[in-house]
Write an enzyme that holds these catalytic residues in place. Structure first.
Site, PDB file in Angstrom:
ATOM      1  N   SER A  93       1.003  -0.622   0.018  1.00  0.00           N
ATOM      2  CA  SER A  93       0.141  -0.065   0.088  1.00  0.00           C
ATOM      3  C   SER A  93       1.089   1.131  -0.393  1.00  0.00           C
ATOM      4  CB  SER A  93      -1.086   0.062   1.445  1.00  0.00           C
ATOM      5  OG  SER A  93       0.349  -0.100   2.230  1.00  0.00           O
ATOM      6  N   LYS A 146      -5.853   3.557   8.335  1.00  0.00           N
ATOM      7  CA  LYS A 146      -5.614   4.401   7.935  1.00  0.00           C
ATOM      8  C   LYS A 146      -5.913   5.528   8.065  1.00  0.00           C
ATOM      9  CE  LYS A 146      -3.259   1.107   4.936  1.00  0.00           C
ATOM     10  NZ  LYS A 146      -2.838   0.933   3.734  1.00  0.00           N
TER      11      LYS A 146
END
Length: 191
Positions: free
Chosen positions: A79, A122
Protein backbone atom coordinates in the site's frame (compact mmCIF):
# COMPACT_ATOMS: atom_id res chain seq x y z
CA UNK A 1 -0.62 5.49 5.64
CA UNK A 2 -0.05 2.10 7.18
CA UNK A 3 -2.17 -0.57 8.84
CA UNK A 4 -1.09 -2.55 11.89
CA UNK A 5 -2.86 -5.01 14.18
CA UNK A 6 -3.40 -2.16 16.66
CA UNK A 7 -4.78 0.32 14.10
CA UNK A 8 -3.62 2.69 11.41
CA UNK A 9 -0.70 5.10 11.43
CA UNK A 10 0.83 7.78 9.28
CA UNK A 11 4.19 6.53 7.93
CA UNK A 12 6.84 8.91 6.60
CA UNK A 13 8.89 7.80 3.60
CA UNK A 14 12.26 9.44 2.91
CA UNK A 15 14.32 9.23 -0.28
CA UNK A 16 17.73 10.54 -1.22
CA UNK A 17 20.14 10.25 -4.16
CA UNK A 18 23.62 8.86 -3.70
CA UNK A 19 25.99 9.66 -6.55
CA UNK A 20 28.39 6.84 -7.24
CA UNK A 21 30.19 5.68 -10.35
CA UNK A 22 30.11 2.09 -9.03
CA UNK A 23 26.44 1.86 -8.04
CA UNK A 24 24.38 3.26 -10.92
CA UNK A 25 20.69 2.39 -10.91
CA UNK A 26 20.93 0.75 -7.50
CA UNK A 27 18.09 1.06 -5.03
CA UNK A 28 18.58 0.69 -1.27
CA UNK A 29 15.62 0.21 1.08
CA UNK A 30 15.92 0.45 4.86
CA UNK A 31 13.48 0.53 7.76
CA UNK A 32 12.78 -3.17 8.42
CA UNK A 33 10.78 -3.58 5.21
CA UNK A 34 9.23 -6.92 4.29
CA UNK A 35 9.40 -8.63 0.91
CA UNK A 36 6.12 -7.22 -0.44
CA UNK A 37 7.18 -3.67 0.43
CA UNK A 38 10.55 -4.26 -1.28
CA UNK A 39 8.66 -5.35 -4.39
CA UNK A 40 6.54 -2.17 -4.21
CA UNK A 41 9.71 -0.08 -4.24
CA UNK A 42 10.99 -1.94 -7.32
CA UNK A 43 7.67 -1.47 -9.11
CA UNK A 44 7.80 2.25 -8.24
CA UNK A 45 11.35 2.50 -9.56
CA UNK A 46 10.48 0.75 -12.82
CA UNK A 47 7.35 2.84 -13.40
CA UNK A 48 9.38 6.01 -12.82
CA UNK A 49 12.08 4.83 -15.24
CA UNK A 50 9.38 4.39 -17.88
CA UNK A 51 7.82 7.77 -17.03
CA UNK A 52 11.11 9.67 -17.13
CA UNK A 53 12.10 8.21 -20.48
CA UNK A 54 8.88 9.66 -21.90
CA UNK A 55 9.75 13.01 -20.31
CA UNK A 56 13.49 13.04 -21.03
CA UNK A 57 14.78 13.17 -17.46
CA UNK A 58 18.03 11.35 -16.70
CA UNK A 59 17.97 9.27 -13.51
CA UNK A 60 20.71 6.82 -14.46
CA UNK A 61 23.78 8.24 -12.69
CA UNK A 62 23.04 7.55 -9.05
CA UNK A 63 21.63 5.04 -6.66
CA UNK A 64 18.59 5.83 -4.53
CA UNK A 65 18.10 5.19 -0.83
CA UNK A 66 14.49 4.88 0.38
CA UNK A 67 14.03 4.81 4.16
CA UNK A 68 10.98 4.16 6.30
CA UNK A 69 11.70 5.71 9.72
CA UNK A 70 10.96 3.81 12.92
CA UNK A 71 13.26 1.10 11.59
CA UNK A 72 12.67 -1.18 14.57
CA UNK A 73 9.03 -1.69 13.58
CA UNK A 74 8.47 -4.23 10.78
CA UNK A 75 6.65 -2.89 7.70
CA UNK A 76 5.24 -4.80 4.78
CA UNK A 77 2.53 -4.73 2.18
CA UNK A 78 2.01 -3.04 -1.17
CA UNK A 79 0.00 0.00 0.00
CA UNK A 80 2.96 2.40 0.11
CA UNK A 81 3.40 2.13 -3.67
CA UNK A 82 1.90 5.52 -4.59
CA UNK A 83 3.72 7.24 -1.73
CA UNK A 84 7.06 5.81 -2.83
CA UNK A 85 6.48 7.01 -6.40
CA UNK A 86 5.67 10.52 -5.11
CA UNK A 87 8.79 10.58 -2.94
CA UNK A 88 10.99 9.51 -5.85
CA UNK A 89 9.41 11.91 -8.33
CA UNK A 90 9.94 14.71 -5.80
CA UNK A 91 13.56 13.62 -5.47
CA UNK A 92 14.34 13.30 -9.20
CA UNK A 93 12.64 16.55 -10.21
CA UNK A 94 13.70 18.44 -7.06
CA UNK A 95 10.07 19.43 -6.45
CA UNK A 96 8.64 19.63 -2.94
CA UNK A 97 5.26 17.96 -2.64
CA UNK A 98 2.17 19.62 -1.23
CA UNK A 99 2.21 19.28 2.56
CA UNK A 100 -0.44 17.64 4.73
CA UNK A 101 -1.59 15.06 2.20
CA UNK A 102 -1.50 11.37 2.99
CA UNK A 103 -2.15 8.46 0.67
CA UNK A 104 -2.39 4.73 0.28
CA UNK A 105 -2.49 2.52 -2.79
CA UNK A 106 -0.73 -0.35 -4.47
CA UNK A 107 0.66 0.33 -7.95
CA UNK A 108 0.94 -1.72 -11.10
CA UNK A 109 3.82 -1.52 -13.55
CA UNK A 110 1.50 0.44 -15.85
CA UNK A 111 0.76 3.02 -13.15
CA UNK A 112 -2.68 1.86 -12.11
CA UNK A 113 -3.59 2.41 -8.45
CA UNK A 114 -4.89 -0.84 -6.99
CA UNK A 115 -7.05 -1.40 -3.89
CA UNK A 116 -5.52 -2.03 -0.47
CA UNK A 117 -6.68 -3.21 2.92
CA UNK A 118 -7.05 -1.37 6.21
CA UNK A 119 -8.48 1.80 4.65
CA UNK A 120 -10.70 2.62 7.63
CA UNK A 121 -7.79 2.38 10.08
CA UNK A 122 -5.51 4.38 7.79
CA UNK A 123 -8.05 7.17 7.31
CA UNK A 124 -8.68 7.36 11.07
CA UNK A 125 -4.91 7.63 11.63
CA UNK A 126 -4.75 10.52 9.14
CA UNK A 127 -7.69 12.22 10.85
CA UNK A 128 -6.09 11.77 14.29
CA UNK A 129 -2.86 13.27 12.89
CA UNK A 130 -4.78 16.37 11.71
CA UNK A 131 -4.28 15.50 8.05
CA UNK A 132 -7.45 16.32 6.16
CA UNK A 133 -6.57 15.40 2.57
CA UNK A 134 -6.41 11.67 1.91
CA UNK A 135 -5.78 9.94 -1.43
CA UNK A 136 -7.10 6.39 -1.76
CA UNK A 137 -7.64 3.94 -4.61
CA UNK A 138 -10.95 4.47 -6.37
CA UNK A 139 -11.75 0.79 -5.74
CA UNK A 140 -11.62 1.46 -1.98
CA UNK A 141 -14.38 4.08 -1.98
CA UNK A 142 -16.76 1.36 -0.79
CA UNK A 143 -14.75 1.20 2.46
CA UNK A 144 -15.79 4.75 3.39
CA UNK A 145 -19.17 3.52 4.62
CA UNK A 146 -17.37 2.08 7.68
CA UNK A 147 -16.06 5.52 8.70
CA UNK A 148 -18.27 7.69 10.93
CA UNK A 149 -20.07 10.44 8.99
CA UNK A 150 -18.69 13.29 11.13
CA UNK A 151 -15.11 12.21 10.34
CA UNK A 152 -15.80 11.52 6.66
CA UNK A 153 -17.38 14.97 6.24
CA UNK A 154 -14.32 16.64 7.78
CA UNK A 155 -11.95 15.03 5.26
CA UNK A 156 -11.15 15.64 1.61
CA UNK A 157 -10.97 12.03 0.41
CA UNK A 158 -9.76 11.84 -3.19
CA UNK A 159 -10.23 8.60 -5.14
CA UNK A 160 -7.65 7.86 -7.86
CA UNK A 161 -7.23 5.24 -10.55
CA UNK A 162 -3.76 6.08 -11.93
CA UNK A 163 -0.43 7.42 -10.65
CA UNK A 164 -0.64 10.42 -12.96
CA UNK A 165 -3.79 11.51 -11.08
CA UNK A 166 -1.87 11.25 -7.80
CA UNK A 167 1.04 13.31 -9.14
CA UNK A 168 -1.37 15.92 -10.46
CA UNK A 169 -2.71 16.34 -6.91
CA UNK A 170 0.51 16.30 -4.86
CA UNK A 171 2.75 18.39 -7.12
CA UNK A 172 2.25 22.15 -6.92
CA UNK A 173 1.22 23.18 -10.41
CA UNK A 174 0.19 19.64 -11.26
CA UNK A 175 1.53 17.01 -13.60
CA UNK A 176 2.21 19.55 -16.36
CA UNK A 177 5.13 20.87 -14.27
CA UNK A 178 6.95 17.53 -14.66
CA UNK A 179 6.59 17.71 -18.40
CA UNK A 180 7.84 21.32 -18.64
CA UNK A 181 11.63 21.36 -18.05
CA UNK A 182 11.76 25.16 -18.34
CA UNK A 183 9.93 25.67 -15.01
CA UNK A 184 12.37 26.14 -12.12
CA UNK A 185 12.09 24.68 -8.63
CA UNK A 186 11.73 28.23 -7.28
CA UNK A 187 8.72 28.84 -9.52
CA UNK A 188 7.15 25.55 -8.40
CA UNK A 189 7.59 26.43 -4.72
CA UNK A 190 5.60 29.63 -5.30
CA UNK A 191 2.60 27.72 -6.66
Amino acid sequence: MAWSPVGGKVQIIEATKLYSSKEKNRLVLTGLAGQTLKESVLIAQHWIQSFVKKNEVNIDNFCVHVHLPTGGIPKDGPSAGITIVCALISLFWKIPLRPMITMTGEISLNGYVLPVGGVKEKILAAYNSNIRTVIIPDHNMKDLKTIPNNIREDLNIIPVKHLEEVLDIVIPGGLAILKNPSVTTMEICKL
